[in-house]
Design a protein around this motif. Structure first.
Motif: not given
Ligand SMILES: C[S@@+](CC[C@H](N)C(=O)[O-])C[C@H]1O[C@@H](n2cnc3c(N)ncnc32)[C@H](O)[C@@H]1O
Length: 228
Positions: A44-45, A70, A200, A114, A19, A49, A8, A15, A65-66, A93, A109, A91, A111
């Protein structure tokens, strides 16, 4: 298994290439809540998408998103579309930079998982914090829609063991209802299927792709829905 945090930060474009091989899922969101005229937040945008597909219908949309890398891709796409009703912000979550009761629809989605994996020591506390933030920022008639994996390489739902307690918590503790869909990847050719799967999902699944000629790699996803 590849390190997703590094992906990421350093390989956001690859990535996004991965998708882009899945079908557009925004119709699934619209079936649960029509997005026209709503204030929407995408948690977690990622590369956007959901954000980019919903922005034209929304009153406003905020992509959080952190990973700034991305979000740069999301912002670039929204700028090129000529839209002005959006912002992106880095940010976590667990601490949303949003006013109380300021949002009609939260989408997320693949996200929150994690923070909710049982491989993370404080996963339950994490999920309590995320759910408390979601409840805080949603308006009284607000909606939350969360997509998470039910297995890549599977034709029917097969939740990973380390995510099942999080999914149970969504349903039993927070009142979400669940449905499931197929989110298969349709690659252009086998070499691309292998490369993007290895990138991935790691070597074991990439070897399965080669062995079974999986130009169409099956995947299942859950959609968890909460209407306040
Ligand atoms: C699998 S990607 C999904 C991205 C998008 N939602 C999609 O559907 O393609 C996971 C995303 O979650 C973000 N993420 C993971 N942990 C996070 C957290 N604690 N706070 C904010 N974003 C987070 C990652 O940086 C990454 O961009």
């Amino acid at each position: 298994m590849p390190d997703h945090t590094t992906i990421y930060e350093k390989e956001a474009l690859t990535y996004h290439e991965l998708i882009s091989k899945q079908a557009d899922l925004t119709g699934r969101i619209q079936e649960l809540r029509s997005c026209c005229g709503l204030d929407i937040v995408d948690l977690g945008a990622g590369t956007g998408r959901f954000t980019t597909a919903l922005a034209a219908k929304a009153k406003s949309i905020i992509a959080l998103d952190e990973s700034e890398a991305m979000l740069r891709i999301t912002a670039d796409k929204l700028e090129r579309a000529g839209l002005t009703n959006w912002r992106t912000q880095a940010a976590d979550h667990r601490r949303l930079p949003l006013e109380d009761q300021s949002v009609d629809l939260i989408v997320s989605g693949w996200s929150i998982c994690y923070l909710g994996s049982t491989n993370v020591s404080n996963w339950q506390q994490n999920i309590h914090q995320v759910m408390s933030e979601i409840r805080r920022v949603l308006r009284p008639d607000g909606t939350a829609i969360i997509f998470e994996t039910l297995g890549t390489g599977y034709e029917t739902p097969t939740a990973p063991d380390f995510l099942q307690p999080y999914y149970a918590m969504l349903e039993k503790e927070y009142g979400f209802s669940r449905q499931w869909i197929r989110t298969d990847y349709t690659f252009d050719h086998l070499q691309q299927a292998e490369r993007l799967t290895r990138f991935f999902f790691g070597d074991a699944l990439a070897e399965k792709v080669i062995e079974h000629n999986l130009i169409r790699l099956p995947e299942c996803a859950g959609i968890w829905h909460l209407q306040l």
